[in-house]
Structure formats: structure tokens, C-alpha cells
Design a protein around this motif. Structure first.
Motif, PDB file in Angstrom:
ATOM      1  N   TYR A  58       0.858  -1.181   0.000  1.00  0.00           N
ATOM      2  CA  TYR A  58       0.000   0.000   0.000  1.00  0.00           C
ATOM      3  C   TYR A  58       0.894   1.230   0.000  1.00  0.00           C
ATOM      4  O   TYR A  58       2.063   1.168   0.383  1.00  0.00           O
ATOM      5  N   ASP A  59       0.346   2.332  -0.446  1.00  0.00           N
ATOM      6  CA  ASP A  59       1.050   3.608  -0.443  1.00  0.00           C
ATOM      7  C   ASP A  59       0.531   4.439   0.715  1.00  0.00           C
ATOM      8  O   ASP A  59      -0.672   4.487   0.964  1.00  0.00           O
ATOM      9  N   TYR A  60       1.435   5.086   1.424  1.00  0.00           N
ATOM     10  CA  TYR A  60       1.050   5.906   2.567  1.00  0.00           C
ATOM     11  C   TYR A  60       1.650   7.302   2.437  1.00  0.00           C
ATOM     12  O   TYR A  60       2.649   7.495   1.738  1.00  0.00           O
ATOM     13  N   VAL A  61       1.029   8.244   3.112  1.00  0.00           N
ATOM     14  CA  VAL A  61       1.550   9.605   3.230  1.00  0.00           C
ATOM     15  C   VAL A  61       1.332  10.031   4.681  1.00  0.00           C
ATOM     16  O   VAL A  61       0.195  10.034   5.163  1.00  0.00           O
ATOM     17  N   TYR A  62       2.412  10.344   5.384  1.00  0.00           N
ATOM     18  CA  TYR A  62       2.315  10.830   6.762  1.00  0.00           C
ATOM     19  C   TYR A  62       1.951  12.310   6.768  1.00  0.00           C
ATOM     20  O   TYR A  62       2.120  13.008   5.770  1.00  0.00           O
ATOM     21  N   SER A  63       1.501  12.795   7.899  1.00  0.00           N
ATOM     22  CA  SER A  63       1.161  14.216   8.016  1.00  0.00           C
ATOM     23  C   SER A  63       2.386  15.102   7.784  1.00  0.00           C
ATOM     24  O   SER A  63       2.261  16.252   7.398  1.00  0.00           O
ATOM     25  N   SER A  64       3.575  14.557   7.997  1.00  0.00           N
ATOM     26  CA  SER A  64       4.821  15.295   7.750  1.00  0.00           C
ATOM     27  C   SER A  64       5.104  15.463   6.258  1.00  0.00           C
ATOM     28  O   SER A  64       5.989  16.209   5.875  1.00  0.00           O
ATOM     29  N   GLY A  65       4.350  14.718   5.436  1.00  0.00           N
ATOM     30  CA  GLY A  65       4.582  14.754   3.997  1.00  0.00           C
ATOM     31  C   GLY A  65       5.408  13.584   3.498  1.00  0.00           C
ATOM     32  O   GLY A  65       5.475  13.323   2.298  1.00  0.00           O
ATOM     33  N   GLN A  66       6.058  12.866   4.412  1.00  0.00           N
ATOM     34  CA  GLN A  66       6.837  11.691   4.019  1.00  0.00           C
ATOM     35  C   GLN A  66       5.886  10.641   3.457  1.00  0.00           C
ATOM     36  O   GLN A  66       4.797  10.423   3.984  1.00  0.00           O
ATOM     37  N   SER A  67       6.290  10.004   2.367  1.00  0.00           N
ATOM     38  CA  SER A  67       5.442   8.993   1.748  1.00  0.00           C
ATOM     39  C   SER A  67       6.279   7.788   1.345  1.00  0.00           C
ATOM     40  O   SER A  67       7.505   7.851   1.316  1.00  0.00           O
TER      41      SER A  67
END
Length: 142
Positions: A58-67
Motif C-alpha cells: 500500500y502507499d502511505y503519506v504521513y502528516s509530515s509529507g513523508q510517503s
């Protein structure tokens, strides 16, 4: 390169990795987990780095912008124990964990020494719950 290999899905043969394990019992139990995860996830096993066997992604994106991209679940035979990646975490599995047997947890890791220490039917229930959680949270992944 080592850091890249550590966190990325790759084409290293899963069976070669398992066959390279020194401990025969851990090797046998790794094949049991290989089939258990495959039957629950519906995905083929893939190596993630040099020592993690993962299923789906799966692809994720953290609130920090790191993905990034990560597996939906999997396991790794480590020295003297197994690390099972339960990506949903454990906060909503209290009743299931109460029936599991002997284990320890980290944020998303379930640590067991050997399969005899846990009830395999309960372990299947936990793994299936985690994959269902990931399917609901990240429906676009594989």
C-alpha cells in the motif's frame, strides 16, 4: 544500497531466503507461516529487503509529507524468534490477544519464539483482522 534494500520490495527469491536459515525448525515454521499468510492475504510472498517476507503493498503519506510504499503484512524469521508484521497495530485486538498464547508486541510487530507458543487458529484470526483493516484503510493497494 543496504538501506534501500531494507525498505523496498524486491525480486530476491523467498524460498532461497528461507532455505538459507540455519535453524531447521525455524525453516520449517517459516514455510508454515509462508502458506498461512498467503492463504489469508491472497497475495504472493515477496521479499522486502533481505530478511522480511511481505504480502501485498500500500502507499502511505504521513502528516509530515513523508510517503512511501510498504507491505500489508508479513513476517521475518529473526535470531530465536519470529517478527510478524500486524500493520493494524494491536489496540483493538485485546480479546484475540488474550487467547493467543505466549507473545510480545511492539507498535506493529508481534514477537513469538516458535509457533508452538501460540494457538494457530487465533493467530490466523489476528492476521486476517489486520489484512481486513488494511484493505479498508487502503483499498487501492494490492
Amino acid at each position: 544500497m543496504a538501506k534501500e534494500l531494507k525498505t523496498k520490495e524486491n525480486d530476491l527469491p523467498v524460498e532461497d531466503f528461507i532455505d538459507s536459515l540455519d535453524n531447521e525448525k525455524q525453516k520449517e515454521q517459516s514455510y508454515t507461516l509462508l502458506e498461512l499468510f498467503k492463504s489469508i492475504s491472497g497475495s504472493e510472498a515477496r521479499m522486502w529487503g533481505g530478511s522480511i517476507i511481505g504480502y501485498g503493498h500500500y502507499d502511505y503519506v504521513y502528516s509530515s509529507g513523508q510517503s512511501g510504499t510498504w507491505m500489508r503484512g508479513g513476517f521475518s524469521p529473526r535470531k530465536g524468534k519470529f517478527s510478524l508484521y500486524i500493520m493494524s497495530g494491536f489496540s483493538h485486538y485485546g480479546e484475540i490477544l488474550g487467547r493467543l498464547g505466549k507473545y510480545k508486541t511492539g507498535k506493529s510487530c508481534l514477537y513469538i519464539n516458535k509457533l508452538e507458543d501460540v494457538d494457530l487458529e487465533v493467530l490466523k484470526e489476528l492476521i486476517a483482522g489486520s489484512f481486513q483493516f488494511m484493505k479498508e484503510k487502503y483499498p487501492e493497494g494490492a
